[in-house]
Design a protein around this motif. Sequence first.
Motif, PDB file in Angstrom:
ATOM      1  N   LYS A  61      -4.306  -2.618   3.462  1.00  0.00           N
ATOM      2  CA  LYS A  61      -5.028  -1.606   4.246  1.00  0.00           C
ATOM      3  C   LYS A  61      -4.657  -0.184   3.822  1.00  0.00           C
ATOM      4  O   LYS A  61      -5.463   0.734   3.926  1.00  0.00           O
ATOM      5  N   SER A  62      -3.431  -0.011   3.343  1.00  0.00           N
ATOM      6  CA  SER A  62      -2.988   1.335   2.935  1.00  0.00           C
ATOM      7  C   SER A  62      -3.498   1.707   1.537  1.00  0.00           C
ATOM      8  O   SER A  62      -3.331   2.834   1.089  1.00  0.00           O
ATOM      9  N   GLY A  63      -4.100   0.716   0.836  1.00  0.00           N
ATOM     10  CA  GLY A  63      -4.624   0.974  -0.507  1.00  0.00           C
ATOM     11  C   GLY A  63      -3.583   0.857  -1.601  1.00  0.00           C
ATOM     12  O   GLY A  63      -3.822   1.235  -2.751  1.00  0.00           O
ATOM     13  N   HIS A  64      -2.399   0.298  -1.258  1.00  0.00           N
ATOM     14  CA  HIS A  64      -1.311   0.191  -2.239  1.00  0.00           C
ATOM     15  C   HIS A  64      -1.748  -0.537  -3.514  1.00  0.00           C
ATOM     16  O   HIS A  64      -1.360  -0.149  -4.618  1.00  0.00           O
ATOM     17  N   TYR A  65      -2.540  -1.606  -3.354  1.00  0.00           N
ATOM     18  CA  TYR A  65      -2.871  -2.445  -4.513  1.00  0.00           C
ATOM     19  C   TYR A  65      -3.985  -1.875  -5.394  1.00  0.00           C
ATOM     20  O   TYR A  65      -4.128  -2.293  -6.537  1.00  0.00           O
ATOM     21  N   ASN A  66      -4.750  -0.943  -4.853  1.00  0.00           N
ATOM     22  CA  ASN A  66      -5.891  -0.401  -5.607  1.00  0.00           C
ATOM     23  C   ASN A  66      -5.419   0.258  -6.904  1.00  0.00           C
ATOM     24  O   ASN A  66      -4.599   1.178  -6.876  1.00  0.00           O
ATOM     25  N   GLY A  67      -5.934  -0.237  -8.019  1.00  0.00           N
ATOM     26  CA  GLY A  67      -5.594   0.350  -9.315  1.00  0.00           C
ATOM     27  C   GLY A  67      -4.355  -0.258  -9.974  1.00  0.00           C
ATOM     28  O   GLY A  67      -4.043   0.080 -11.118  1.00  0.00           O
TER      29      GLY A  67
END
Length: 264
Positions: A61-67
């Motif tokens: 949800k925090s976007g840690h995995y994006n990219g």
Amino acid sequence: TMYHKLLTLSLLSLTFALLPLMSKSQEKEHVVLIETNMGNLKAKLYNDTPLHRDNFIRLAKSGHYNGTLFYRVVKNFVIQGGSSDSRNAIAGQAIGYGKGVTIDAEIKPHHYHKKGALAAPRQPDRVNVFKESDIAQFYFVVGKKYTPEELDKIEKSINVPIKKAILDTLRAQKKVPEFRAIAEKIKSDINFEWENNTDKLYMDDEKRKAYTTIGGVHHLDKEYTVFGELIEGFDVLDKIAALPTDRQDRPFKDVRIISVKIIE
């Protein structure tokens, strides 16, 4: 009668006390969608590994995995990703050091490393005696299919030395001339020690079937926390696992995680 009323009341109390436990075990499992530049992976997260489940959801949800990348791909073994230092990593860069933060292990005997198992990597035992998991990284098991004979050999290689050690220990405690006279007692002591030994390897029918039909990596069992499993995208898993890699097991073609979404 008063006795029956009290009995009914106590049964009702017990039922109400058990309700939270029952609803917990029947709680719906969360499903996550991992979008990559090579296709989508859909996995469910187990409810009986709540630390890992909640942590994975929080990071997603925090976007840690994006990219971030699936930066470690080992044929017939695993694909591993999610490390913060893999985002925008240049070719040849050492990846996978993350932030060095851990969460407590939640290793369960009924969650094992069949193909598609979602698990958490960790530092080795010599610096991590409690087998604590890396807080952000994860891997999917690819593995290989075992023959029933291979599984028998694996069981024996682990279990026979344990039984021998138990027997030797019990023998050493007794006087040799009296050994035969108390053989039956020793046999029951061996059975007791064996039943209570946590290092022994036992593969039930379901586990044997999984390892011989879809495959997996048996020697990771009891060592790493498995907290979910792939439910869709096995073709994508195979496609990623087949990529050519450099000496650090990083694919020459970056496998980028676009996003991780909680869809259920």
